[in-house]
Design an enzyme around this catalytic site. Structure first.
Site, PDB file in Angstrom:
ATOM      1  N   CYS A 179       0.867  -1.176   0.000  1.00 42.65           N
ATOM      2  CA  CYS A 179       0.000   0.000   0.000  1.00 42.65           C
ATOM      3  C   CYS A 179       0.905   1.227   0.000  1.00 42.65           C
ATOM      4  CB  CYS A 179      -0.956  -0.013   1.196  1.00 42.65           C
ATOM      5  SG  CYS A 179      -0.147   0.110   2.795  1.00 42.65           S
ATOM      6  N   GLN A 180       0.384   2.382   0.341  1.00 41.18           N
ATOM      7  CA  GLN A 180       1.199   3.593   0.269  1.00 41.18           C
ATOM      8  C   GLN A 180       2.165   3.725   1.438  1.00 41.18           C
ATOM      9  OE1 GLN A 180       1.264   5.438  -2.371  1.00 41.18           O
ATOM     10  NE2 GLN A 180       2.688   7.004  -1.624  1.00 41.18           N
TER      11      GLN A 180
END
Length: 287
Positions: A179-180
């Site tokens: 994910c980020q």
């Protein structure tokens, strides 16, 4: 109660715009600041009432307890070797050299800015685009408490996440989950492990921790910029943009300095517009 606060805000606004065009600029700006302060105060008090009806402090405490419990479970997954840890650079090597699959679980707002070539995108959380009585208070809270600055939208759990993963990827797949920032991907790893996936790899720190040479990126922006937004991005006041400015020099800084000047000019234009409306209303009343 909410209508009372709203009417108070409108009353303050009418006082501001109906005054004669007198005094100095500083006095008029001060009245605008006072108006904005009281409007926000009334709004937050009203919002607080809504949140108290939904559970108030008990709801927040429950969220904190749930998060602490989840962190313990995620730490156990890593400690027991059920989920293996990779740096962004190691993840890049694994994707290119060993043909492992990278599963991108970020929301669409981040995915559309930058993504890894060949990755599969199935968000575990995505933008909550519902507008009903149940979701509206949460959306307002998210915006007031920082969404306007960070650009982070209200997200909701993707109930089809597991079914879509199982549809595309067999359970013996060597799966790198990213994910980020590295938090939502841990939640995804837990769900996937409980669903029977046993070859799971987690990208520590998320894609935001990756350098441009670590992974083959596609999209209009660097990976580090995919998670920023709102007014902070527009003004260039995020940590990622400041680091970029330090590398690129004055040209990059001047761009965002010009935007900041533009914001001040727009604020002055709004003040002038409010005064013009006030004079127009005053003329109508006098006739």
């Amino acid at each position: 109660m909410g209508s009372h606060y709203f009417l108070c805000s409108l009353f303050l606004l009418s006082l501001f715009v109906s005054r004669e065009n007198q005094g100095k600029w500083g006095e008029r700006k001060l009245r605008l600041v006072v108006f904005c302060f009281f409007s926000m105060f009334f709004f937050l008090k009203n919002l607080g009432g809504i949140r108290m009806q939904a559970g108030g402090e008990e709801y927040e405490l429950k969220q904190m307890r749930d998060m602490a419990a989840a962190k313990k479970r995620w730490d156990a997954l890593i400690r027991d070797g059920k989920v293996k840890v990779l740096t962004p650079r190691e993840a890049g090597y694994a994707v290119q050299l060993s043909s492992k699959t990278l599963l991108d679980v970020r929301p669409s707002t981040e995915r559309k800015k930058a993504w890894i070539k060949g990755s599969i995108w199935i968000p575990i959380f995505d933008i909550d685009d519902t507008f009903d009585a149940g979701s509206l208070p949460q959306k307002v809270t998210n915006f007031v408490m920082g969404g306007w600055w960070s650009g982070v939208p209200t997200l909701s759990y993707n109930k089809q996440f597991l079914s879509k993963v199982e549809e595309k990827l067999p359970k013996d797949t060597d799966l790198i989950v990213a994910c980020q920032k590295g938090l939502r991907s841990l939640a995804a790893c837990e769900l996937l492990y409980n669903a029977g996936y046993r070859n799971l790899f987690w990208v520590q720190g998320g894609l935001e921790a990756a350098e441009e040479e670590d992974l083959v990126r596609e999209g209009p922006q660097p990976l580090k910029f995919a998670g920023i937004g709102g007014l902070s991005e527009f003004l260039g006041w995020t940590g990622q943009q400041r680091a970029q400015a330090a590398r690129e020099g004055w040209g990059y800084r001047l761009l965002y300095s010009a935007r900041l000047v533009g914001v001040f000019l727009a604020a002055d234009a709004l003040i002038i517009g409010a005064q013009q409306v006030g004079r127009y209303i005053q003329d109508i009343r006098s006739h």
